[in-house]
Design a protein around this motif. Structure first.
Motif, PDB file in Angstrom:
ATOM      1  N   GLN A 133      36.028  33.966   9.271  1.00 35.71           N
ATOM      2  CA  GLN A 133      37.263  33.218   9.523  1.00 35.71           C
ATOM      3  C   GLN A 133      38.012  33.641  10.778  1.00 35.71           C
ATOM      4  O   GLN A 133      37.972  34.789  11.195  1.00 35.71           O
ATOM      5  CB  GLN A 133      38.180  33.265   8.301  1.00 35.71           C
ATOM      6  N   SER A 176      41.809  33.453  12.465  1.00 31.28           N
ATOM      7  CA  SER A 176      43.225  33.204  12.215  1.00 31.28           C
ATOM      8  C   SER A 176      43.995  33.225  13.527  1.00 31.28           C
ATOM      9  O   SER A 176      43.615  33.910  14.474  1.00 31.28           O
ATOM     10  CB  SER A 176      43.809  34.282  11.290  1.00 31.28           C
ATOM     11  N   TYR A 234      47.917  33.607  15.345  1.00 33.58           N
ATOM     12  CA  TYR A 234      49.296  34.077  15.216  1.00 33.58           C
ATOM     13  C   TYR A 234      50.013  33.831  16.539  1.00 33.58           C
ATOM     14  O   TYR A 234      49.379  33.757  17.588  1.00 33.58           O
ATOM     15  CB  TYR A 234      49.318  35.576  14.892  1.00 33.58           C
ATOM     16  N   THR A 270      51.051  33.654  10.025  1.00 34.18           N
ATOM     17  CA  THR A 270      50.189  32.889  10.938  1.00 34.18           C
ATOM     18  C   THR A 270      51.007  31.864  11.718  1.00 34.18           C
ATOM     19  O   THR A 270      52.125  31.501  11.332  1.00 34.18           O
ATOM     20  CB  THR A 270      49.068  32.142  10.180  1.00 34.18           C
ATOM     21  N   ASP A 299      46.413  27.884   7.821  1.00 33.33           N
ATOM     22  CA  ASP A 299      45.365  28.623   7.140  1.00 33.33           C
ATOM     23  C   ASP A 299      44.328  29.049   8.171  1.00 33.33           C
ATOM     24  O   ASP A 299      44.154  28.380   9.188  1.00 33.33           O
ATOM     25  CB  ASP A 299      44.687  27.738   6.086  1.00 33.33           C
ATOM     26  N   PRO A 300      43.611  30.147   7.899  1.00 37.15           N
ATOM     27  CA  PRO A 300      42.530  30.542   8.803  1.00 37.15           C
ATOM     28  C   PRO A 300      41.471  29.438   8.872  1.00 37.15           C
ATOM     29  O   PRO A 300      41.290  28.699   7.906  1.00 37.15           O
ATOM     30  CB  PRO A 300      41.939  31.795   8.147  1.00 37.15           C
TER      31      PRO A 300
END
Ligand code: I3P
Length: 106
Positions: free
Chosen positions: A34, A36, A38, A49, A54-55
């Motif tokens: 995954q 992610s 930020y 995040t 969501d990732p």
């Protein structure tokens, strides 16, 4: 692998163009399976995040370096299993290689 990367959402999973097509400089964090995003490393530290997203799941995803992409340099395309596509622009060739190797392992 983690660091600042410029990201653009290019395609929705449905095959239509993404609505928000702006480039965003994001702190991206790659974990097995995954990716992610930020706002910055501080938000990563707080576990918040970017826009609460969501990732992105990397199972059955592909990563392709766009050698013929004219608008920007050091760009790769991430295509997810659902068909959605994201472009990532790294700050230089070394960073692009670093992300590409990490993506191949993730
Ligand atoms: C987008 C922004 C992107 C641009 C995109 C625009 O506008 O200018 O940089 O992509 O063009 O829609 P906005 O910020 O108002 O959402 P490029 O940098 O790749 O040209 P596009 O819709 O042709 O992808």
């Amino acid at each position: 692998q983690e660091g600042m990367v410029c990201r653009k959402h290019d395609m929705e999973g449905s095959g239509k163009k993404a609505s928000n097509r702006s480039w965003n400089n994001l702190y991206c964090v790659l974990k097995p399976g995954q990716l992610s995003a930020y706002k910055d490393s501080k938000s990563f530290g707080h576990g918040v995040t970017y826009h609460g997203e969501d990732p992105l799941s990397l199972s059955n995803a592909t990563w392709e370096i766009l050698t013929n992409y004219k608008k920007k340099k050091h760009v790769a395309k991430l295509r997810l299993a659902d068909g959605s596509e994201y472009l990532f622009q790294c700050k230089d060739e070394e960073e692009l290689q670093r992300w590409s190797q990490a993506m191949d392992k993730a």
